[in-house]
Enzyme design. Structure first.
Site, PDB file in Angstrom:
ATOM      1  N   LYS A 106      36.680  44.352  41.110  1.00  0.00           N
ATOM      2  CA  LYS A 106      36.346  44.503  39.696  1.00  0.00           C
ATOM      3  C   LYS A 106      35.246  43.537  39.256  1.00  0.00           C
ATOM      4  CE  LYS A 106      40.329  41.749  38.343  1.00  0.00           C
ATOM      5  NZ  LYS A 106      40.602  41.405  39.725  1.00  0.00           N
ATOM      6  N   THR A 156      36.839  31.666  32.412  1.00  0.00           N
ATOM      7  CA  THR A 156      38.079  31.184  31.814  1.00  0.00           C
ATOM      8  C   THR A 156      38.890  30.333  32.789  1.00  0.00           C
ATOM      9  OG1 THR A 156      39.294  33.166  32.459  1.00  0.00           O
ATOM     10  CG2 THR A 156      38.226  33.188  30.285  1.00  0.00           C
ATOM     11  N   HIS A 180      31.932  31.262  43.815  1.00  0.00           N
ATOM     12  CA  HIS A 180      31.539  32.329  42.886  1.00  0.00           C
ATOM     13  C   HIS A 180      30.211  31.999  42.204  1.00  0.00           C
ATOM     14  CE1 HIS A 180      34.944  35.137  42.860  1.00  0.00           C
ATOM     15  NE2 HIS A 180      35.700  34.084  43.114  1.00  0.00           N
ATOM     16  N   ARG A 201      26.676  34.197  42.628  1.00  0.00           N
ATOM     17  CA  ARG A 201      25.954  34.788  41.499  1.00  0.00           C
ATOM     18  C   ARG A 201      24.491  34.379  41.501  1.00  0.00           C
ATOM     19  NH1 ARG A 201      30.683  33.477  38.847  1.00  0.00           N
ATOM     20  NH2 ARG A 201      29.771  31.646  37.866  1.00  0.00           N
ATOM     21  N   ASP A 257      35.247  36.504  32.601  1.00  0.00           N
ATOM     22  CA  ASP A 257      36.084  36.656  33.791  1.00  0.00           C
ATOM     23  C   ASP A 257      37.041  35.474  33.855  1.00  0.00           C
ATOM     24  OD1 ASP A 257      37.079  37.685  36.137  1.00  0.00           O
ATOM     25  OD2 ASP A 257      35.350  37.116  37.358  1.00  0.00           O
TER      26      ASP A 257
END
Length: 174
Positions: free
Chosen positions: A18, A38, A53, A57, A87
């Site tokens: 997702k 978050t 992550h 990106r 996210d």
């Protein structure tokens, strides 16, 4: 950006693909991508996960941390020419519960901010937690219930809703 793209919800299970799908939607928009995170690094594993992550990106994404005040962060950060990716909502619900905050009030504030429009397009990612068995303890049941109600609220407001499983998106609305 059309009205449909103003608010998008992407749901799926853990490791469903997702977030990658959502990142592709935002990156392909031509707008400035802003990642509203978050999650918090409470241990080394989570710190490594967050760093990985961010590295994946790349430098074109700006990251804003919003572990608790999500509605305020969206009002401050959303703007024309910018696309916010949140996210994720389930981590936000967890943070609220662990901080002893009133999840229903915070969810209402988020819904009100999104309904009023926050100045630019927003895509929210969340884990669908209502497909499994009923949890065996009150806290886990409360979490599932808060997440489920929040998803229904956001889905009702969103112009577009996707469900992702095994990396495959299913457009449910829009």
């Amino acid at each position: 950006m059309g009205e449909e793209a103003r608010l998008t919800l992407v749901l799926g299970g853990a490791r469903s693909g997702k977030t990658a799908f959502a990142e592709g939607l935002v990156a392909g928009s031509g707008l400035e991508p802003v990642y509203v995170a978050t999650g918090e690094a409470h241990d080394d594993e989570m710190a490594d996960r967050i760093a990985r992550h961010q590295s994946d990106r790349g430098p074109t994404w700006r990251t804003v941390e919003a572990p608790l005040d999500l509605a305020g962060t969206l009002r401050r950060e959303a703007a024309a020419g910018r696309f916010l990716l949140v996210d994720c909502l389930t981590l936000w619900v967890t943070n609220l519960m662990m901080a002893g905050r009133n999840v229903d009030e915070e969810a209402d504030a988020l819904g009100a901010a999104l309904e009023a429009g926050v100045g630019g397009p927003v895509l929210l990612v969340s884990n669908e937690v209502g497909l499994g068995i009923v949890p065996d303890n009150a806290m886990a049941r409360a979490f599932r219930d808060h997440a489920g109600r929040l998803h229904q609220t956001i889905a009702a407001l969103a112009g577009t809703v996707y469900f992702v499983a095994a990396g495959l998106p299913l457009k449910m609305k829009g």
